[in-house]
Design an enzyme around this catalytic site. Structure first.
Site, PDB file in Angstrom:
ATOM      1  N   ASN A 199      52.058  13.308  79.193  1.00 48.36           N
ATOM      2  CA  ASN A 199      52.846  14.570  79.301  1.00 48.36           C
ATOM      3  C   ASN A 199      53.880  14.622  77.841  1.00 48.36           C
ATOM      4  O   ASN A 199      54.539  15.644  77.782  1.00 48.36           O
ATOM      5  CB  ASN A 199      53.780  14.247  80.682  1.00 48.36           C
ATOM      6  CG  ASN A 199      54.832  15.193  80.535  1.00 48.36           C
ATOM      7  OD1 ASN A 199      55.022  16.375  80.687  1.00 48.36           O
ATOM      8  ND2 ASN A 199      56.347  14.769  80.232  1.00 48.36           N
ATOM      9  N   ASP A 241      59.264   4.774  72.317  1.00 53.62           N
ATOM     10  CA  ASP A 241      59.662   5.960  71.422  1.00 53.62           C
ATOM     11  C   ASP A 241      58.077   6.289  70.889  1.00 53.62           C
ATOM     12  O   ASP A 241      57.426   5.564  70.055  1.00 53.62           O
ATOM     13  CB  ASP A 241      60.440   5.678  70.574  1.00 53.62           C
ATOM     14  CG  ASP A 241      60.882   6.957  69.711  1.00 53.62           C
ATOM     15  OD1 ASP A 241      59.998   7.937  69.730  1.00 53.62           O
ATOM     16  OD2 ASP A 241      61.514   6.918  68.742  1.00 53.62           O
ATOM     17  N   LYS A 258      49.581  22.203  70.218  1.00 59.04           N
ATOM     18  CA  LYS A 258      48.928  22.352  71.661  1.00 59.04           C
ATOM     19  C   LYS A 258      47.557  22.950  71.655  1.00 59.04           C
ATOM     20  O   LYS A 258      46.708  22.471  72.361  1.00 59.04           O
ATOM     21  CB  LYS A 258      50.042  23.061  72.137  1.00 59.04           C
ATOM     22  CG  LYS A 258      51.282  22.611  72.517  1.00 59.04           C
ATOM     23  CD  LYS A 258      50.999  21.610  73.312  1.00 59.04           C
ATOM     24  CE  LYS A 258      52.441  20.454  73.734  1.00 59.04           C
ATOM     25  NZ  LYS A 258      52.168  19.352  74.431  1.00 59.04           N
ATOM     26  N   ASN A 304      64.326   6.152  77.275  1.00 56.45           N
ATOM     27  CA  ASN A 304      65.494   5.927  77.949  1.00 56.45           C
ATOM     28  C   ASN A 304      65.360   4.747  79.035  1.00 56.45           C
ATOM     29  O   ASN A 304      64.744   5.264  80.300  1.00 56.45           O
ATOM     30  CB  ASN A 304      66.281   7.058  78.410  1.00 56.45           C
ATOM     31  CG  ASN A 304      67.676   6.852  79.204  1.00 56.45           C
ATOM     32  OD1 ASN A 304      67.795   5.801  79.686  1.00 56.45           O
ATOM     33  ND2 ASN A 304      68.277   7.807  78.850  1.00 56.45           N
ATOM     34  N   TYR A 344      54.285  23.267  66.211  1.00 58.52           N
ATOM     35  CA  TYR A 344      53.995  23.156  67.781  1.00 58.52           C
ATOM     36  C   TYR A 344      52.900  23.630  68.135  1.00 58.52           C
ATOM     37  O   TYR A 344      51.947  23.028  69.031  1.00 58.52           O
ATOM     38  CB  TYR A 344      55.524  23.596  68.498  1.00 58.52           C
ATOM     39  CG  TYR A 344      55.328  23.341  69.961  1.00 58.52           C
ATOM     40  CD1 TYR A 344      55.622  22.089  70.664  1.00 58.52           C
ATOM     41  CD2 TYR A 344      54.985  24.530  70.844  1.00 58.52           C
ATOM     42  CE1 TYR A 344      55.348  22.227  72.053  1.00 58.52           C
ATOM     43  CE2 TYR A 344      55.017  24.285  72.164  1.00 58.52           C
ATOM     44  CZ  TYR A 344      54.878  23.107  72.637  1.00 58.52           C
ATOM     45  OH  TYR A 344      54.987  23.124  74.173  1.00 58.52           O
TER      46      TYR A 344
END
Length: 264
Positions: free
Chosen positions: A93, A66, A162, A41, A158
């Protein structure tokens, strides 16, 4: 609050437009670091940049990227280097999750997740680490999760991403033990950000049982980064959960994780 290390000047933060990434930007700016911010953004990044410049008098550079796109991370590092910016602190992050049984979830969402959570993070580390080693200074923080410590039914991809981030970070940090460069893996539990909305997790038992706020998580990670701590799990409950899974049978862990991930 935190002792500034004057040799470190500029930090790159991915996923900097909200949540934990934004809080890292605020902490770094408060301590006098120049920051390079990236997220999708551009309008929001400009608003944040103007606020940080006005409040802290630092240099802020933004790149609208992106990171789910295959070449975005390499383009980002090329553009940073083309501007003559040396990155002394890298905070990887950016990341997101997808929720649901693996046979029902969107493959496009999961491909994008693998790209952001693993490939972009690894690319940025690969591209920027050599400069840190050459200058004999630098710090990297990769945002993993308490999900890294066990498999995660209903969020299988996911949790696996991680686990990669944690394993990768610990290995690289050990490789760098004879340098002045360190790598920290930050492993937060459920945190109140836009993350849970994007993953449709608001009604899961995990998020209904309580969350930390992004400011506290970022501060915990920032302190760990500055102390060159290899792994940081913010919050007493998260620390306890991350440790207890080591002593439970794997089938029990799977049942418990499935239960807390399930929606009421």
């Amino acid at each position: 609050m935190i002792n500034n290390q004057s040799a470190l000047k500029t930090a790159l933060i991915t996923g900097a437009s909200s949540g934990i990434g934004l809080e890292f930007a605020n902490l770094l700016a408060k301590d006098g670091y120049h920051v390079v911010l990236t997220a999708r953004n551009e309008k929001r990044l400009n608003e944040i940049a103007n606020g940080l410049r006005a409040k802290h008098g630092i240099e802020v550079t933004i790149f609208s990227k992106d990171l789910s796109l295959a070449d975005a991370a390499e383009e980002l590092t090329a553009e940073i280097l083309a501007k003559g910016i040396e990155i002394d602190i890298l905070i990887n992050n950016a990341g997101f999750a997808a929720y649901g049984p693996f046979d029902e979830t969107s493959w496009k969402d999961e491909k994008d997740m693998l790209q952001v959570n693993i490939t972009a993070l690894t690319t940025l580390t690969k591209q920027l680490l050599p400069g840190m080693i050459k200058r004999n200074r630098g710090k990297i923080l990769n945002v993993a999760s308490t999900a890294a410590f066990q498999p995660g039914p209903l969020m299988a991809v996911y949790y696996a991403t991680k686990a990669y981030v944690l394993s990768f970070s610990e290995a690289i940090d050990y490789e760098l033990r004879h340098t002045n460069v360190s790598v920290t893996a930050l492993c937060p539990g459920a945190t109140a950000t836009n993350f849970e909305k994007r993953a449709s997790l608001e009604s899961s038992r995990l998020f209904q049982s309580g969350t930390m706020n992004a400011q506290d998580v970022a501060l915990s990670g920032y302190n760990a980064l500055m102390k060159e701590k290899a792994v940081e799990v913010p919050g007493f409950k998260n620390k306890a959960l991350a440790n207890i899974v080591r002593f439970l049978p794997r089938k029990t862990v799977l049942k418990v994780v499935h239960y807390v991930q399930d929606k009421k």
